[in-house]
Enzyme design. Structure first.
Site, PDB file in Angstrom:
ATOM      1  CG  HIS A 467      -2.079  -0.883   1.213  1.00 40.04           C
ATOM      2  ND1 HIS A 467      -2.224  -1.267   2.351  1.00 40.04           N
ATOM      3  CD2 HIS A 467      -1.835  -1.753   0.328  1.00 40.04           C
ATOM      4  CE1 HIS A 467      -3.322  -2.672   2.013  1.00 40.04           C
ATOM      5  NE2 HIS A 467      -3.187  -3.163   0.817  1.00 40.04           N
TER       6      HIS A 467
HETATM    7  C1  LIG Z   1      -0.224  -7.414  -4.793  1.00 47.78           C
HETATM    8  C2  LIG Z   1      -0.956  -6.401  -4.343  1.00 47.78           C
HETATM    9  C3  LIG Z   1      -2.424  -6.643  -3.192  1.00 47.78           C
HETATM   10  C4  LIG Z   1      -2.753  -5.618  -3.537  1.00 47.78           C
HETATM   11  N1  LIG Z   1      -4.280  -5.471  -2.180  1.00 47.78           N
HETATM   12  C5  LIG Z   1      -5.323  -4.818  -2.103  1.00 47.78           C
HETATM   13  C6  LIG Z   1      -6.703  -5.099  -1.868  1.00 47.78           C
HETATM   14  O1  LIG Z   1      -6.899  -6.435  -1.595  1.00 47.78           O
HETATM   15  N2  LIG Z   1      -7.403  -4.278  -1.758  1.00 47.78           N
HETATM   16  C7  LIG Z   1      -6.794  -2.450  -1.682  1.00 47.78           C
HETATM   17  O2  LIG Z   1      -7.898  -1.918  -1.123  1.00 47.78           O
HETATM   18  N3  LIG Z   1      -5.505  -2.252  -2.228  1.00 47.78           N
HETATM   19  C8  LIG Z   1      -4.965  -3.566  -2.309  1.00 47.78           C
HETATM   20  N4  LIG Z   1      -4.046  -3.533  -3.008  1.00 47.78           N
HETATM   21  C9  LIG Z   1      -2.890  -1.942  -3.377  1.00 47.78           C
HETATM   22  C10 LIG Z   1      -4.352  -0.790  -4.446  1.00 47.78           C
HETATM   23  O3  LIG Z   1      -3.899  -2.419  -5.426  1.00 47.78           O
HETATM   24  C11 LIG Z   1      -3.381   0.243  -4.675  1.00 47.78           C
HETATM   25  O4  LIG Z   1      -3.600   1.036  -4.050  1.00 47.78           O
HETATM   26  C12 LIG Z   1      -4.117   0.968  -5.993  1.00 47.78           C
HETATM   27  O5  LIG Z   1      -4.098   0.027  -6.998  1.00 47.78           O
HETATM   28  C13 LIG Z   1      -2.954   2.540  -6.222  1.00 47.78           C
HETATM   29  O6  LIG Z   1      -3.978   2.583  -7.827  1.00 47.78           O
HETATM   30  P1  LIG Z   1      -2.719   4.095  -8.796  1.00 47.78           P
HETATM   31  O7  LIG Z   1      -4.154   4.158  -9.018  1.00 47.78           O
HETATM   32  O8  LIG Z   1      -2.507   4.606  -7.386  1.00 47.78           O
HETATM   33  O9  LIG Z   1      -1.719   3.177  -9.562  1.00 47.78           O
HETATM   34  P2  LIG Z   1      -1.579   1.300 -10.385  1.00 47.78           P
HETATM   35  O10 LIG Z   1      -3.312   1.001  -9.944  1.00 47.78           O
HETATM   36  O11 LIG Z   1      -0.815   0.938  -9.825  1.00 47.78           O
HETATM   37  O12 LIG Z   1      -1.921   2.417 -11.530  1.00 47.78           O
HETATM   38  C14 LIG Z   1      -0.906   3.042 -11.983  1.00 47.78           C
HETATM   39  C15 LIG Z   1      -0.208   2.928 -13.281  1.00 47.78           C
HETATM   40  O13 LIG Z   1       0.033   3.465 -14.346  1.00 47.78           O
HETATM   41  C16 LIG Z   1       1.486   2.499 -14.899  1.00 47.78           C
HETATM   42  N5  LIG Z   1       2.361   4.334 -15.114  1.00 47.78           N
HETATM   43  C17 LIG Z   1       3.448   4.084 -14.773  1.00 47.78           C
HETATM   44  N6  LIG Z   1       4.144   4.748 -14.873  1.00 47.78           N
HETATM   45  C18 LIG Z   1       3.868   4.692 -15.920  1.00 47.78           C
HETATM   46  C19 LIG Z   1       4.842   5.703 -17.064  1.00 47.78           C
HETATM   47  N7  LIG Z   1       5.547   5.925 -16.822  1.00 47.78           N
HETATM   48  N8  LIG Z   1       3.767   5.190 -18.153  1.00 47.78           N
HETATM   49  C20 LIG Z   1       2.472   4.456 -18.240  1.00 47.78           C
HETATM   50  N9  LIG Z   1       2.119   4.374 -17.167  1.00 47.78           N
HETATM   51  C21 LIG Z   1       2.674   4.292 -16.393  1.00 47.78           C
HETATM   52  C22 LIG Z   1       1.106   1.583 -14.410  1.00 47.78           C
HETATM   53  O14 LIG Z   1       1.711   0.508 -14.821  1.00 47.78           O
HETATM   54  C23 LIG Z   1      -0.040   0.974 -13.888  1.00 47.78           C
HETATM   55  O15 LIG Z   1      -0.667   0.375 -14.795  1.00 47.78           O
HETATM   56  C24 LIG Z   1      -2.269  -4.253  -3.823  1.00 47.78           C
HETATM   57  C25 LIG Z   1      -1.436  -4.122  -4.134  1.00 47.78           C
HETATM   58  C26 LIG Z   1      -0.671  -4.836  -5.072  1.00 47.78           C
HETATM   59  C27 LIG Z   1       1.068  -4.777  -5.728  1.00 47.78           C
END
Ligand SMILES: Cc1cc2nc3c(=O)[nH]c(=O)nc-3n(C[C@H](O)[C@H](O)[C@H](O)COP(=O)(O)OP(=O)(O)OC[C@H]3O[C@@H](n4cnc5c(N)ncnc54)[C@H](O)[C@@H]3O)c2cc1C
Length: 528
Positions: A467
């Site tokens: 997280h």
């Molecule tokens: C293994 C695991 C288990 C988890 N379990 C849970 C759970 O059960 N429940 C829960 O609430 N949360 C859980 N989480 C946390 C939750 O998934 C994240 O907090 C959430 O997905 C964050 O969202 P985000 O949009 O900030 O980032 P992300 O969902 O990580 O999305 C970021 C995106 O940006 C893309 N990206 C990054 N840099 C670039 C770039 N330079 N150019 C183009 N694209 C780029 C990435 O490839 C990715 O697709 C878990 C996370 C993981 C990894």
């Protein structure tokens, strides 16, 4: 150069939702850039297989710098690199955190983000199949439901928690967070309901939405203090696209601060040392990194009925058929099916400990699970950590992974809280409800009586609960990267809307809170 109204970088939990909302008006042209590929690996869609995506092409496979308070370990940090981002590889637990988290954000300077103000945004994207009340939405795109086929040992955990004196809680996202119960999950028809499935695939056919996968954003183009586009790598070519209205970073906890720094937005001295031109001196970019840690207590099971071996012969074929035909069985499990929240001390305003139960071994992200036998475990998470870390660029090359230093356990209070929580976990697993199942203690190797030995165990075996947040925090102080409207300070036409803007980590899993941030961001962007 192709021109769009909005360019969104990152198709993760936040980016998919935002792309849906901003492209709802067919007059607005939207480009969504995603570094990873399409979400067609079957292990994305089989809930129980999530950890099989670790270190695969759907994972950025980050690691921390050596952690001074963790025996110098470089600690694995999975992050989704695929449509849906981390919501395509996560454990699907639907959790919002505590009401006090959002009131706390507002007190820290994030005006407009108090609990009563964010609740409508949570409800907007929620399709809850169980609860329909003041706290829940039923008309959104993200399916939220109870486990279709809960494992019998998960029921045992709830009985054991009661025997240890803790109340049950049916709805952690309702009026009260404390107690033990089943987690609600983002699963629809037996399969993962990621952000891509909920928000992106249904609108991929919109003529005004372009989605580029395998597109790594290199830099935000900044002209005269305004973000005017993005340069990205696509099919081995460097392409520039321009944004008439805004560029919005949804690249996640590590990706967004990295991209800001690569674009000359961050601590001036650090950027100059790497030879980067500076567009805005924002020393807070990359700081304030926070995460949740997990320490597991596990026992061997004397009954061969856990999820261990459910994907191995001879159980594999019947389980797979049950999953494919009836959408039932162990493959529909998100593994961490139930758990609870506890205040380590009654004076606290909100719980500081969360517990996740697994009817299976789960050691070092599953990499070190025993190859035979059965086990179960209860993991403690400190959900109100005090340790703070940071993230810096390793080089000006966008292909290089950033230097991630969460500085885990640097604050002694986190170590104490974890030890306290692990003792609670061991006590719960030793209750009579588990007598028919409990074999030898598996982890830690010796019980937690002795503080010194127990803390040595924690430093060696504690891992991330996945997280990370906070390295582009919103606020009004000098260390804020974005203002409460999520606009990057000192640069026009640029916002960050993802997990990295949280000023303080929430007391719970971070997927739904990140989607809420994107939902509110969409509202602010469209009003502007
Ligand atoms: C293994 C695991 C288990 C988890 N379990 C849970 C759970 O059960 N429940 C829960 O609430 N949360 C859980 N989480 C946390 C939750 O998934 C994240 O907090 C959430 O997905 C964050 O969202 P985000 O949009 O900030 O980032 P992300 O969902 O990580 O999305 C970021 C995106 O940006 C893309 N990206 C990054 N840099 C670039 C770039 N330079 N150019 C183009 N694209 C780029 C990435 O490839 C990715 O697709 C878990 C996370 C993981 C990894």
């Amino acid at each position: 150069m192709q021109t769009y109204d909005y360019i969104i970088v990152g198709a993760g939990a936040a980016g998919c939702l935002l792309a849906n909302r901003l492209s709802a008006d067919s007059r607005k042209q939207v480009l969504l850039l995603e570094a990873g590929g399409p979400d067609n690996n079957p292990n994305i869609h089989i809930p129980a297989a999530f950890y099989k995506l670790f270190r695969q092409k759907e994972d950025w496979d980050f690691e921390t710098v050596p952690q001074a308070h963790m025996n110098g370990r470089r600690m694995y940090q999975p992050r989704g690199k695929v449509l849906g981002g981390s919501s395509s590889i996560n454990a699907m637990i639907y959790m919002r955190g505590h009401q006090a988290d959002y009131d706390g954000w507002a007190e820290l300077g994030a005006a407009g983000w108090a609990y009563e103000e964010v609740l409508p945004y949570f409800k907007k994207f929620e399709q809850n199949l169980v609860f329909n009340d003041d706290y829940h939405g039923v008309d959104g795109e993200l399916t939220v439901r109870n486990a279709a086929c809960p494992h019998p040992l998960s029921q045992t955990l709830l009985r054991a928690a009661q025997q240890a004196g803790y109340p049950l809680n049916e709805d952690f996202n309702g009026a009260r967070q404390e107690g033990f119960g089943f987690f609600q999950v983002n699963i629809r028809d037996g399969k993962r309901c990621s952000a891509a499935r909920a928000f992106l695939h249904p609108v991929m056919g919109r003529a005004n939405l372009s989605v580029a996968t395998g597109a790594l954003a290199h830099r935000i183009i900044i002209e005269n203090g305004r973000a005017t586009g993005v340069t990205y790598n696509y099919q081995r070519q460097l392409i520039s696209a321009s944004a008439a209205r805004e560029v919005i970073l949804c690249a996640g906890a590590f990706g967004s601060p990295q991209l800001l720094m690569l674009s000359g937005i961050g601590d001036e001295k650090n950027l100059r040392e790497l030879g980067l031109d500076v567009h805005a001196h924002l020393p807070g970019v990359g700081q304030n990194l926070q995460d949740h840690l997990l320490s597991g207590i596990s026992f061997h099971s004397i009954q061969p009925n856990t999820l261990d071996g459910a994907d191995r012969l001879p159980r594999l074929i019947p389980n797979l058929l049950r999953f494919l035909i009836a959408k039932k069985g162990p493959f529909t499990s998100n593994v961490a099916e139930c758990g609870g929240f506890i205040k380590s001390s009654p004076e606290l305003p909100a719980p500081d400990l969360q517990f996740h139960f697994a009817p299976a071994f789960y050691l070092r992200h599953g990499f070190e699970n025993p190859k035979t036998g059965h086990g179960f475990g209860l993991g403690t998470t400190i959900i109100y950590p005090f340790s703070r870390g940071h993230l810096r660029l390793a080089s000006p090359d966008p292909h290089d992974k950033p230097l991630i230093d969460p500085n885990y356990f640097s604050d002694e209070r986190d170590v104490r809280a974890m030890l306290h929580g692990c003792r609670i976990a061991e006590n719960i697993l030793r209750q009579p409800a588990f007598d028919p199942y409990r074999g030898e203690l598996f982890m830690p190797p010796t019980p937690l009586h002795d503080d010194e030995a127990a803390i040595a165990f924690l430093r060696e075996w504690t891992e991330t609960l996945y997280h990370p947040v906070g390295a582009c925090k919103m606020g009004v102080d000098d260390m804020a990267a974005v203002d409460p409207q999520l606009r990057v300070r000192q640069v026009a036409g640029l916002r960050v809307a993802d997990a990295s803007v949280m000023p303080r980590i929430v007391r719970g899993n971070t997927n739904a809170p990140t989607m809420m941030i994107a939902e509110k961001a969409a509202d602010m962007i469209l009003k502007d």
